[in-house]
Design a protein around this motif. Sequence first.
Motif, PDB file in Angstrom:
ATOM      1  N   GLY A  95       0.246 -52.116 -13.385  1.00  0.00           N
ATOM      2  CA  GLY A  95       0.004 -53.347 -12.655  1.00  0.00           C
ATOM      3  C   GLY A  95      -0.108 -53.109 -11.165  1.00  0.00           C
ATOM      4  O   GLY A  95      -0.895 -53.755 -10.474  1.00  0.00           O
ATOM      5  N   THR A 260      -1.917 -53.751 -20.760  1.00  0.00           N
ATOM      6  CA  THR A 260      -1.069 -54.939 -20.622  1.00  0.00           C
ATOM      7  C   THR A 260      -0.611 -55.103 -19.188  1.00  0.00           C
ATOM      8  O   THR A 260      -0.568 -56.220 -18.654  1.00  0.00           O
ATOM      9  CB  THR A 260       0.141 -54.835 -21.566  1.00  0.00           C
ATOM     10  N   ARG A 264      -1.468 -58.354 -16.777  1.00  0.00           N
ATOM     11  CA  ARG A 264      -0.435 -59.158 -16.116  1.00  0.00           C
ATOM     12  C   ARG A 264      -0.676 -59.201 -14.606  1.00  0.00           C
ATOM     13  O   ARG A 264      -0.596 -60.273 -13.983  1.00  0.00           O
ATOM     14  CB  ARG A 264       0.936 -58.582 -16.441  1.00  0.00           C
ATOM     15  N   GLU A 268      -1.469 -62.505 -12.238  1.00  0.00           N
ATOM     16  CA  GLU A 268      -0.629 -62.897 -11.105  1.00  0.00           C
ATOM     17  C   GLU A 268      -1.443 -62.952  -9.814  1.00  0.00           C
ATOM     18  O   GLU A 268      -1.204 -63.812  -8.959  1.00  0.00           O
ATOM     19  CB  GLU A 268       0.544 -61.935 -10.981  1.00  0.00           C
ATOM     20  N   ILE A 302      -2.975 -66.872 -19.443  1.00  0.00           N
ATOM     21  CA  ILE A 302      -1.545 -66.548 -19.564  1.00  0.00           C
ATOM     22  C   ILE A 302      -1.116 -66.509 -21.022  1.00  0.00           C
ATOM     23  O   ILE A 302      -0.242 -65.729 -21.404  1.00  0.00           O
ATOM     24  CB  ILE A 302      -0.675 -67.535 -18.763  1.00  0.00           C
ATOM     25  N   VAL A 305      -2.178 -63.024 -22.064  1.00  0.00           N
ATOM     26  CA  VAL A 305      -1.332 -62.004 -21.433  1.00  0.00           C
ATOM     27  C   VAL A 305       0.032 -61.963 -22.105  1.00  0.00           C
ATOM     28  O   VAL A 305       0.556 -60.885 -22.434  1.00  0.00           O
ATOM     29  CB  VAL A 305      -1.183 -62.275 -19.924  1.00  0.00           C
ATOM     30  N   ARG A 306       0.597 -63.135 -22.311  1.00  0.00           N
ATOM     31  CA  ARG A 306       1.927 -63.180 -22.930  1.00  0.00           C
ATOM     32  C   ARG A 306       1.872 -62.669 -24.364  1.00  0.00           C
ATOM     33  O   ARG A 306       2.809 -61.994 -24.827  1.00  0.00           O
ATOM     34  CB  ARG A 306       2.475 -64.613 -22.912  1.00  0.00           C
ATOM     35  N   GLU A 309       1.990 -58.969 -24.289  1.00  0.00           N
ATOM     36  CA  GLU A 309       3.340 -58.500 -23.962  1.00  0.00           C
ATOM     37  C   GLU A 309       4.268 -58.577 -25.165  1.00  0.00           C
ATOM     38  O   GLU A 309       5.080 -57.673 -25.401  1.00  0.00           O
ATOM     39  CB  GLU A 309       3.896 -59.303 -22.791  1.00  0.00           C
TER      40      GLU A 309
END
Length: 410
Positions: A95, A260, A264, A268, A302, A305-306, A309
């Motif tokens: 990231g 991943t 993320r 952001e 999101i 993305v979640r 994760e």
Amino acid sequence: MTSFQNIVPFKSGTASETAHAHIIRSDAEALEIAQRLAEEFKQTAVARDAQRILPFEEIEAYSQSGLWAITVPKAYGGADVSSYTVAQVIAMMSGADGSIGQIPQNHFYALEVLRNTGTEQQKQKLYAEVLQGARFGNALAEFKTKSASQKQTVISPKADGYEINGEKFYCTGSLFAHRIPTLVKDAEGNEFLAFLPRDSQGLELADDWSGFGQRTTGSGTVKFHRVPVAAEDVIPFGTAFSEPTLVGPFAQIMHAAIETGIARAAFEETLVRVRQARPWIDSGVEHAIDDPLTKFELGRIIADVRASEVLLKQAGRSIDAARPQPTAENVAKASLDVAKVRAHSSETALKASSKLIELAGSRGSQRADGLDRFWRNARVHTLHDASRWKYYFIANYLLNGVLPPRRGTL
């Protein structure tokens, strides 16, 4: 001989010739240190990408922090953290800087092969080097064969050991490494991993990686001309896949973690840019954060993305559940769980990084901000493996009960 193009001086040698690294003792300590370093690396990521500044200082700090030794088994003095912790560390780093996130992937991969096929003496020697701060690169892939499965780099017996001849490409991390684990085959077609000292006679490195993404991974060419190697530095490779081991799924979860982490970070950054953007003229609102269609897109991103994760965490737990006693069945489960996140994270990283620029608007195209690096890094990294084949193996198991193949590219 060593050939460099635009590379700063590097102190070669084994770990015993370098400053001793910090030794991490727990998963929690590993995550805390990774978070701190990732924040530091993030500050200069745009400049490194734009100017292709190879991160020698950052990689030295990364390995000296102890994070490159976190998979060393406890019996040899390491923390032996969970696979999920390794994935989290790599995601954090990716990231901050996608290139730095990828550089140690093959280091951990080589250590996993060592765990499964190395002798006790080899483990004691190489684990000790890593605990002291040694970095392993890689020379696995070849560029000039008809298919990726074909290998032409060979190892031949000599009176005092072996010698290696051949050429490798996409050797991520080797420019920063103390040893370069090299995939070779003998006259009978048996495969081995040779842990070559970086300054070995006849070993030539070239900084010729020109990919438009992952620009500072140092993934160039390594050539071998009658490179000598001691027998104690050569371990079997083929048995890491002919028997039920976790080498394959462990290798792949790290790739999923890279994507991943990029996803993320891109999301952001999107939040930051949307707060700075102007609303679309037809939205009827004064601020982009109130634009209903922007909110719709953010909600979709999101959620994806979640989901990546969560799938990453599930895959890590599957690997760790199988580690005490790997079998064909639990290794297959781990491989399939990793395939799920690998496929999903590939698509999510590409989507999130593309939507970042879209929702930032025309301002997001400015080169000084470097927002395109997220997409470029994701696009290049996702070329490692095709997500369509991940879905195939998942479905083939569900429909026909066919276990997935055991290899590092599932």
